[in-house]
Design a protein around this motif. Structure first.
Motif, PDB file in Angstrom:
ATOM      1  N   THR A  19       0.860  -1.183   0.000  1.00 53.83           N
ATOM      2  CA  THR A  19       0.000   0.000   0.000  1.00 53.83           C
ATOM      3  C   THR A  19       0.889   1.223   0.000  1.00 53.83           C
ATOM      4  O   THR A  19       1.820   1.314   0.805  1.00 53.83           O
ATOM      5  CB  THR A  19      -0.896   0.014   1.260  1.00 53.83           C
ATOM      6  N   GLY A  21       0.954   5.306   0.619  1.00 57.12           N
ATOM      7  CA  GLY A  21       0.154   6.322   1.295  1.00 57.12           C
ATOM      8  C   GLY A  21      -0.584   5.748   2.500  1.00 57.12           C
ATOM      9  O   GLY A  21      -0.563   4.542   2.746  1.00 57.12           O
ATOM     10  N   ASP A  25      -5.593   8.633   1.705  1.00 54.32           N
ATOM     11  CA  ASP A  25      -4.760   8.575   0.500  1.00 54.32           C
ATOM     12  C   ASP A  25      -4.207   7.182   0.213  1.00 54.32           C
ATOM     13  O   ASP A  25      -3.462   7.001  -0.747  1.00 54.32           O
ATOM     14  CB  ASP A  25      -3.558   9.532   0.643  1.00 54.32           C
ATOM     15  N   ALA A  26      -4.564   6.224   1.072  1.00 57.55           N
ATOM     16  CA  ALA A  26      -3.972   4.884   0.908  1.00 57.55           C
ATOM     17  C   ALA A  26      -4.396   4.267  -0.420  1.00 57.55           C
ATOM     18  O   ALA A  26      -5.551   4.360  -0.828  1.00 57.55           O
ATOM     19  CB  ALA A  26      -4.409   3.984   2.065  1.00 57.55           C
ATOM     20  N   ASN A  27      -3.411   3.676  -1.083  1.00 59.10           N
ATOM     21  CA  ASN A  27      -3.651   3.049  -2.390  1.00 59.10           C
ATOM     22  C   ASN A  27      -3.015   1.663  -2.350  1.00 59.10           C
ATOM     23  O   ASN A  27      -1.798   1.541  -2.345  1.00 59.10           O
ATOM     24  CB  ASN A  27      -3.014   3.927  -3.485  1.00 59.10           C
ATOM     25  N   GLU A  28      -3.870   0.652  -2.268  1.00 58.94           N
ATOM     26  CA  GLU A  28      -3.332  -0.713  -2.213  1.00 58.94           C
ATOM     27  C   GLU A  28      -3.054  -1.189  -3.641  1.00 58.94           C
ATOM     28  O   GLU A  28      -3.966  -1.438  -4.425  1.00 58.94           O
ATOM     29  CB  GLU A  28      -4.277  -1.680  -1.498  1.00 58.94           C
ATOM     30  N   VAL A  29      -1.780  -1.290  -3.947  1.00 51.45           N
ATOM     31  CA  VAL A  29      -1.314  -1.510  -5.310  1.00 51.45           C
ATOM     32  C   VAL A  29      -1.062  -3.000  -5.575  1.00 51.45           C
ATOM     33  O   VAL A  29      -1.239  -3.473  -6.688  1.00 51.45           O
ATOM     34  CB  VAL A  29      -0.034  -0.670  -5.504  1.00 51.45           C
ATOM     35  N   ARG A  31      -2.350  -6.658  -4.008  1.00 47.26           N
ATOM     36  CA  ARG A  31      -3.435  -7.104  -3.139  1.00 47.26           C
ATOM     37  C   ARG A  31      -3.387  -8.604  -2.885  1.00 47.26           C
ATOM     38  O   ARG A  31      -4.375  -9.294  -3.059  1.00 47.26           O
ATOM     39  CB  ARG A  31      -4.779  -6.729  -3.781  1.00 47.26           C
ATOM     40  N   GLY A  50      -0.484   0.456 -14.465  1.00 46.84           N
ATOM     41  CA  GLY A  50      -0.993   0.685 -13.117  1.00 46.84           C
ATOM     42  C   GLY A  50      -1.424  -0.579 -12.393  1.00 46.84           C
ATOM     43  O   GLY A  50      -1.885  -0.519 -11.248  1.00 46.84           O
ATOM     44  N   THR A  55       5.853  -2.494  -9.359  1.00 49.33           N
ATOM     45  CA  THR A  55       5.899  -2.558  -7.893  1.00 49.33           C
ATOM     46  C   THR A  55       6.221  -3.972  -7.439  1.00 49.33           C
ATOM     47  O   THR A  55       7.004  -4.167  -6.504  1.00 49.33           O
ATOM     48  CB  THR A  55       4.564  -2.062  -7.301  1.00 49.33           C
ATOM     49  N   GLY A 224      -5.225  -4.760 -11.453  1.00 47.40           N
ATOM     50  CA  GLY A 224      -5.700  -4.272 -10.164  1.00 47.40           C
ATOM     51  C   GLY A 224      -4.957  -4.838  -8.968  1.00 47.40           C
ATOM     52  O   GLY A 224      -5.551  -5.043  -7.906  1.00 47.40           O
TER      53      GLY A 224
END
Ligand SMILES: Nc1ncnc2c1ncn2[C@@H]1O[C@H](COP(=O)(O)OP(=O)(O)OP(=O)(O)O)[C@@H](O)[C@H]1O
Ligand SMILES: [Mg+2]
Length: 267
Positions: A19, A21, A25-29, A31, A50, A55, A224
Motif C-alpha cells: 500500500t 500512502g 490517500d492509501a492506495n493498495e497496489v 493485493r 498501473g 511494484t 488491479g
C-alpha cells in the motif's frame, strides 16, 4: 517449513501486499500476490498500466518495502528484517526501461565500476568479467565507446551486461524494450532469449507478446494488484479463461489508433 523454500524455487512471493500512502490517500497496489519461479524458469508478467507490475518487481529486491507478505530469493527471506539486503541484492540483477549508464564512463568503465565498488573486485578481474559479458551481449567491439556513441538498443545491451557482470542468480526486467525504436527491439530480445537458453532465472515485465509466447515458461496476467490468471503462454495468450485477460489481449493486439492529423496543416 516456515522460513525456507524448496531448493529448486529461486523466487517465491507469498501473500505480498503493498500500500502506498496512508489514511484517505492509501492506495493498495498489490493485493495479495503469490508467485513462485523455479530456478531456470522464465516468467513473463503482462497487464495494463498501473496494475502493479513494476511494484511487484521492486518488492522482490526491496526497492520497495512490502506492506505485508514474504519474498524469498534463492531460499533467503528478503523480507526478514534481519536480512543483509546488500547481499541479497547482489544476487538479483535488474534491468529497467531506462538504462542509466554513466555518460562520462566508457562501456567498460560502466561495467567495472559496480563490480569494484560493490563486489570489491580488482581492476584486472573486473575488466575480464566486463569483456566476457560484453561478448555475451554481442558488444565486444564497443568496450571503449561512450554511451552517447551507442544506439538505444546497444545501451540497453550494455545495461544487461552490467547486471550480468555482477553474477546474479536471477534477472528482473522491467519493460526493457519499451523505450526503444522498433528496429532496435529485436537485438535486445535476442540477448534475453539467449540468457533464457543459458538457464538464467528471469522475471520479465513486457508488452512483447511474441517474446512471451516463445520464451516464457509461464505467463502471468496482472490487473488491479492481483494475478488474474497464469499458465503456459498458450493457456494465457491463446485460450485465456478470464474476461479481463481477453479484453487486455484484444487491446494489445489492436492498439487504439492515434487520432487523425487534422487536414489543412500542410502535412
Ligand atoms: N512510489 C510510489 N508512490 C505512490 N504510488 C505509487 C508509487 N509507485 C507506484 N505507485 C502507484 O502504484 C500503482 C501501480 O504502479 P506500477 O508502476 O507498479 O504499475 P505498472 O503495472 O508497472 O504500470 P506501467 O505498465 O504503467 O509501468 C499505480 O497506481 C502507481 O501510481
Ligand atoms: Mg511499470
Amino acid at each position: 517449513m516456515a522460513g525456507t523454500t524448496d531448493a529448486a524455487t529461486e523466487v517465491d512471493v507469498r501473500a505480498l501486499r503493498k500500500t502506498f500512502g496512508t489514511g484517505a490517500d492509501a492506495n493498495e497496489v498489490l493485493r495479495g500476490i503469490d508467485l513462485s519461479v523455479a530456478a531456470g524458469q522464465v516468467v513473463c508478467v503482462i497487464g495494463p498500466s498501473g496494475s502493479g507490475k513494476s511494484t511487484l518487481l521492486r518488492c522482490v529486491n526491496l526497492l520497495e518495502e512490502p506492506t505485508s507478505g514474504q519474498v524469498f530469493v534463492g531460499g533467503t527471506e528478503v523480507t526478514d528484517p534481519d536480512v543483509d539486503i546488500d547481499a541479497v541484492r547482489r544476487r538479483i540483477g535488474m534491468v529497467f526501461q531506462h538504462f542509466n549508464l554513466f555518460p562520462h564512463l566508457t562501456v567498460t568503465g560502466n561495467l567495472t565500476l559496480p563490480q569494484r565498488r560493490v563486489l570489491g573486485r580488482g581492476r584486472a578481474r573486473a575488466a575480464a568479467v566486463a569483456a566476457e559479458n560484453l561478448a555475451r551481449v554481442g558488444l565486444a567491439d564497443k568496450a571503449d565507446a561512450y554511451p552517447a556513441q551507442l544506439s538505444g538498443g546497444q545501451q540497453q545491451r550494455v545495461a544487461i551486461a552490467r547486471a550480468l557482470a555482477m553474477g546474479p542468480e536471477v534477472m528482473l526486467f522491467d519493460e526493457p524494450t519499451s523505450a526503444l525504436d522498433p528496429e532496435l527491439v529485436g537485438d535486445v530480445l535476442a540477448v534475453m532469449r539467449s540468457l533464457a537458453d543459458d538457464g538464467m532465472t528471469m522475471i520479465v515485465v513486457t508488452h512483447e507478446m511474441g517474446f512471451a509466447r516463445e520464451v516464457a515458461d509461464r505467463v502471468v496476467f496482472m490487473d488491479g494488484g492481483r494475478i488474474v490468471e497464469e499458465g503456459t503462454p498458450h493457456d494465457v495468450l491463446t485460450t485465456p479463461r478470464e474476461e479481463r485477460t481477453r479484453a487486455f489481449l484484444a487491446r494489445v493486439a489492436a492498439p487504439v489508433p492515434a487520432p487523425p492529423v487534422p487536414d489543412g496543416d500542410g502535412r
